[in-house]
Enzyme design. Structure first.
Site, short mmCIF file in Angstrom:
data_model
loop_
_atom_site.label_atom_id
_atom_site.label_comp_id
_atom_site.label_asym_id
_atom_site.label_seq_id
_atom_site.Cartn_x
_atom_site.Cartn_y
_atom_site.Cartn_z
N ASP A 48 -4.94 6.49 -9.18
CA ASP A 48 -6.07 6.06 -8.52
C ASP A 48 -5.89 5.14 -7.66
OD1 ASP A 48 -5.55 4.15 -10.17
OD2 ASP A 48 -7.30 3.93 -11.27
N GLU A 186 3.07 -1.83 -17.00
CA GLU A 186 2.94 -2.25 -15.62
C GLU A 186 3.16 -3.67 -15.81
OE1 GLU A 186 -0.04 -0.75 -12.94
OE2 GLU A 186 0.25 -2.35 -11.39
#
Ligand code: KIV
Length: 294
Positions: A48, A186
């Protein structure tokens, strides 16, 4: 370009077991997908981050389901054999598990994905469990979750203190129990990423979390030196496409201005007969270019 055998979850699991690392790149179009697969990269994430790098938004939040499905289809056309992960956009899985399943199903059936990725914490474990039970392979994205940027209060490393690190380790274990097929970490410290990767049989993809995970993912434009983004300092640029493209565009504009492009000898031309026919008066009622204002 070398033809690549179809990469499946079994391929990636075997690579983890054998201690062989694999690579993942984000991608948003067919042309790049073709090049990525041709180079032997095992997996593509249709991220995204599309909203940021291709649409120019400051966050990933504006990406929509319809946009993501369209670009996922394009990527799959270019890369039929990579392990393709579709990134579920903001609010496509958080509102209800029914919506989550329906939207994930679109990535699988319309987009040709092998898995979908969702950004999770412990509260999403029941969603992961129900989606997995519906035969949707989930990549559970932990640590920094860009869709929660306004909750995190900025792009910050997660799991820095003992309490937070333990929380992330627990969440990783929870996602494995809930049926996730892979984890993505992440912006977590490298030792924490290593611990999580060694304590699970699931392949663990790292993103700005050091080299000790089973795989790495990077945003395509960051490795290509393309776009206006400011990649994290650990991201290596493998090309400087901003400069290459700008030089090409300057050269093109200069050629057009100077009449060097296009080259008439390489362009279709009318023969003498057609030319003299054109010059003759047009019969009454025949439409000629000037009638259309061209
Ligand atoms: O959307 C994306 O590109 C991502 C990666 C940065 C992990 O989620």
């Amino acid at each position: 370009m070398s033809a690549q055998a179809k990469i499946t979850l079994a391929t990636l699991r075997a690579m983890k077991r054998e201690g062989r690392k694999f690579s993942v790149l984000t991608c948003y179009d067919c042309t790049m997908a073709r090049l990525i697969e041709g180079a032997g990269v095992e997996s593509i994430l249709v991220g995204d981050t599309y909203a940021e790098v291709c649409l120019g938004h400051p966050t990933t939040l504006p990406a929509t389901m319809d946009q993501m499905i369209t670009i996922t289809q394009a990527v799959r056309r270019g890369a039929p054999n990579v392990y393709l992960i579709g990134d579920m956009p903001y609010l496509s899985y958080q509102v209800s598990v029914e919506e989550a399943i329906r939207n994930a199903g679109r990535f699988m059936s319309e987009g040709g994905c092998d898995a979908v990725k969702i950004e999770v914490d412990s509260r999403l474990a029941p969603t992961v469990e129900t989606m997995s039970a519906a035969s949707i392979p989930i990549v559970a994205h932990l640590g920094l979750r860009p869709q929660s940027i306004h909750v995190h209060g900025g792009y910050r490393v997660q799991g820095r203190d003992v309490r937070d690190a333990r929380r992330l380790m627990n969440e990783a274990a929870m996602m494995e129990r809930a049926g996730a097929v892979m984890l993505l970490l992440e912006a977590v410290p490298l030792e924490l990423a290593e611990r999580i990767a060694t304590h699970t049989e699931l392949p663990v993809i790292g993103c700005v979390s050091g080299s000790r995970t089973d795989a790495q993912v990077v945003v395509l434009h960051d490795v290509l030196g393309l776009g206006a983004g400011h990649p994290p300092r650990s991201v290596k640029r493998y090309a400087e496409l901003n400069e290459t493209c700008s030089a090409a565009f300057r050269a093109y504009a200069a050629d057009v201005r100077a009449g060097r492009f296009p080259i008439d000898a390489l362009t279709a031309s009318l023969g003498d007969e057609a030319l003299s026919g054109l010059d003759a008066a047009a019969p009454d009622g025949e439409v000629v270019a000037s009638d259309r204002g061209a």
